[in-house]
Design a protein around this motif. Sequence first.
Motif, PDB file in Angstrom:
ATOM      1  N   LEU A 178      -4.824  31.667  42.168  1.00 13.01           N
ATOM      2  CA  LEU A 178      -5.954  31.610  41.557  1.00 13.01           C
ATOM      3  C   LEU A 178      -7.177  31.105  42.447  1.00 13.01           C
ATOM      4  CD1 LEU A 178      -7.780  32.175  38.772  1.00 13.01           C
ATOM      5  CD2 LEU A 178      -7.341  29.787  38.284  1.00 13.01           C
ATOM      6  N   LEU A 179      -8.070  32.121  42.650  1.00 12.73           N
ATOM      7  CA  LEU A 179      -8.989  31.714  43.815  1.00 12.73           C
ATOM      8  C   LEU A 179     -10.446  31.734  43.076  1.00 12.73           C
ATOM      9  CD1 LEU A 179      -8.012  34.696  46.250  1.00 12.73           C
ATOM     10  CD2 LEU A 179      -7.292  32.380  46.280  1.00 12.73           C
ATOM     11  N   GLY A 180     -11.289  30.770  43.609  1.00 13.64           N
ATOM     12  CA  GLY A 180     -12.549  30.827  42.905  1.00 13.64           C
ATOM     13  C   GLY A 180     -13.399  29.948  43.788  1.00 13.64           C
ATOM     14  N   ARG A 181     -14.658  30.241  43.723  1.00 11.53           N
ATOM     15  CA  ARG A 181     -15.785  29.066  44.443  1.00 11.53           C
ATOM     16  C   ARG A 181     -15.426  27.706  43.634  1.00 11.53           C
ATOM     17  NH1 ARG A 181     -18.863  33.958  43.456  1.00 11.53           N
ATOM     18  NH2 ARG A 181     -19.400  35.174  45.351  1.00 11.53           N
ATOM     19  N   GLN A 182     -15.453  27.686  42.528  1.00 11.73           N
ATOM     20  CA  GLN A 182     -15.474  26.365  41.779  1.00 11.73           C
ATOM     21  C   GLN A 182     -13.890  26.059  41.356  1.00 11.73           C
ATOM     22  OE1 GLN A 182     -18.326  26.707  38.679  1.00 11.73           O
ATOM     23  NE2 GLN A 182     -19.608  25.340  39.804  1.00 11.73           N
ATOM     24  N   GLU A 183     -13.653  25.002  40.847  1.00 14.65           N
ATOM     25  CA  GLU A 183     -12.257  24.524  40.598  1.00 14.65           C
ATOM     26  C   GLU A 183     -12.235  25.202  39.073  1.00 14.65           C
ATOM     27  OE1 GLU A 183     -11.544  20.255  40.407  1.00 14.65           O
ATOM     28  OE2 GLU A 183     -11.608  20.253  42.608  1.00 14.65           O
ATOM     29  N   PRO A 184     -11.047  25.479  38.699  1.00 18.47           N
ATOM     30  CA  PRO A 184     -10.995  25.972  37.319  1.00 18.47           C
ATOM     31  C   PRO A 184     -11.313  24.693  36.154  1.00 18.47           C
ATOM     32  CG  PRO A 184      -9.197  26.441  38.351  1.00 18.47           C
ATOM     33  CD  PRO A 184      -9.744  25.528  39.282  1.00 18.47           C
ATOM     34  N   GLY A 185     -12.107  25.132  35.158  1.00 13.43           N
ATOM     35  CA  GLY A 185     -12.772  24.314  34.340  1.00 13.43           C
ATOM     36  C   GLY A 185     -13.794  23.332  34.639  1.00 13.43           C
ATOM     37  N   ALA A 186     -14.324  23.755  35.765  1.00  9.00           N
ATOM     38  CA  ALA A 186     -15.421  22.855  36.465  1.00  9.00           C
ATOM     39  C   ALA A 186     -16.522  22.288  35.294  1.00  9.00           C
ATOM     40  CB  ALA A 186     -16.160  23.415  37.527  1.00  9.00           C
ATOM     41  N   SER A 187     -16.898  23.155  34.392  1.00  4.61           N
ATOM     42  CA  SER A 187     -17.928  22.778  33.290  1.00  4.61           C
ATOM     43  C   SER A 187     -17.438  22.179  32.139  1.00  4.61           C
ATOM     44  CB  SER A 187     -18.635  24.065  33.136  1.00  4.61           C
ATOM     45  OG  SER A 187     -17.786  24.989  32.298  1.00  4.61           O
ATOM     46  N   MET A 188     -16.094  21.805  32.248  1.00  2.00           N
ATOM     47  CA  MET A 188     -15.271  21.305  30.966  1.00  2.00           C
ATOM     48  C   MET A 188     -15.505  19.674  30.999  1.00  2.00           C
ATOM     49  SD  MET A 188     -11.701  23.186  30.605  1.00  2.00           S
ATOM     50  CE  MET A 188     -11.667  24.963  29.814  1.00  2.00           C
ATOM     51  N   HIS A 189     -15.228  19.111  29.756  1.00  2.00           N
ATOM     52  CA  HIS A 189     -15.190  17.649  29.597  1.00  2.00           C
ATOM     53  C   HIS A 189     -13.691  17.241  30.700  1.00  2.00           C
ATOM     54  CE1 HIS A 189     -14.213  13.781  28.203  1.00  2.00           C
ATOM     55  NE2 HIS A 189     -15.307  13.735  27.609  1.00  2.00           N
ATOM     56  N   PRO A 190     -14.052  16.057  31.265  1.00  2.65           N
ATOM     57  CA  PRO A 190     -12.784  15.640  32.085  1.00  2.65           C
ATOM     58  C   PRO A 190     -11.439  15.624  31.457  1.00  2.65           C
ATOM     59  CG  PRO A 190     -14.910  14.238  32.524  1.00  2.65           C
ATOM     60  CD  PRO A 190     -15.184  15.233  31.319  1.00  2.65           C
ATOM     61  N   LYS A 191     -11.619  15.233  30.317  1.00  6.06           N
ATOM     62  CA  LYS A 191      -9.999  15.448  29.643  1.00  6.06           C
ATOM     63  C   LYS A 191      -9.547  16.772  29.524  1.00  6.06           C
ATOM     64  CE  LYS A 191     -10.370  11.120  26.977  1.00  6.06           C
ATOM     65  NZ  LYS A 191     -10.297  10.187  25.690  1.00  6.06           N
ATOM     66  N   ALA A 192     -10.525  17.696  29.048  1.00  6.19           N
ATOM     67  CA  ALA A 192     -10.001  19.004  28.903  1.00  6.19           C
ATOM     68  C   ALA A 192      -9.638  19.684  30.280  1.00  6.19           C
ATOM     69  CB  ALA A 192     -11.361  19.703  28.333  1.00  6.19           C
ATOM     70  N   LYS A 193     -10.348  19.399  31.041  1.00  8.21           N
ATOM     71  CA  LYS A 193     -10.124  20.004  32.677  1.00  8.21           C
ATOM     72  C   LYS A 193      -8.724  19.132  33.106  1.00  8.21           C
ATOM     73  CE  LYS A 193     -11.984  20.422  37.152  1.00  8.21           C
ATOM     74  NZ  LYS A 193     -10.504  20.376  38.133  1.00  8.21           N
ATOM     75  N   ALA A 194      -8.293  18.058  33.044  1.00  7.61           N
ATOM     76  CA  ALA A 194      -7.508  17.475  33.072  1.00  7.61           C
ATOM     77  C   ALA A 194      -5.932  18.232  32.563  1.00  7.61           C
ATOM     78  CB  ALA A 194      -7.352  16.020  32.900  1.00  7.61           C
TER      79      ALA A 194
END
Length: 237
Positions: A178-194
């Motif tokens: 998976l390629l992207g300029r940002q990390e997946p879930g960058a705009s998510m809440h920290p717990k959701a991103k984790a």
Amino acid sequence: MNATAAQQHEVLVLGAGYAGLAAAIQLAAHTRKRGNLRVTLVNPYDTFTERLRLHMTATGQETTEMNIPELLDGTGAGFVRGWVTAVDAEAKTVRIDDDRVMRYDTLVYGLGSIANTVAVPGVDDHAYTLNGPEDAALLADRLTRLDGGTVVVGGSGLTGVEAAAEIAERHPGLQVVLLGRQEPGASMHPKAKAHLDTALARLGVRVRSGVEVAKVLPDSVELADGSIIPAAAVRRS
């Protein structure tokens, strides 16, 4: 033309995606008591495309088909099947399939968006998109014919994340990157991103953030920094 027809207020809704379908149904419901207003939904297919589920189609899963005329049944909104080929804002007309013209008083433009296959060289020739069911079916066919190798998913937004996760889960013999300029879930809440990071790691999805695709080749992807990622299939979100 009689007086009733002359006073008819025509509302055309172009595109039966989530927004267009909802607009047609709600407009028809809110104006049902007005006998001088007619809502018509225009779409090239009579089957509703759930774009949020196209990644499932791309991995060979069957999804429930929903018929648009049936969804509109009883709402008061009409349906016309056809491709919109031109809009004349001055004349307030829409051309359908190049051989039919429909008049409107109010136009709702909900034709949606498609993946940009022009900005990056090679995407149009070598990458798969999820613009519609046909595109998803092409990717599904390609994935089932792969005995191994790497599938590159370009774009780390929600659509790209869903596609990468679904491909990895349904085709465990393939390596998904998976390629992207940002990390997946960058705009998510920290717990959701984790939670998302854990799920991708569990599925074996290799994430590379802070990168940009510069070119898509027949068997690889070239990044802006000049590095090359071998790829048996490339999915562009």
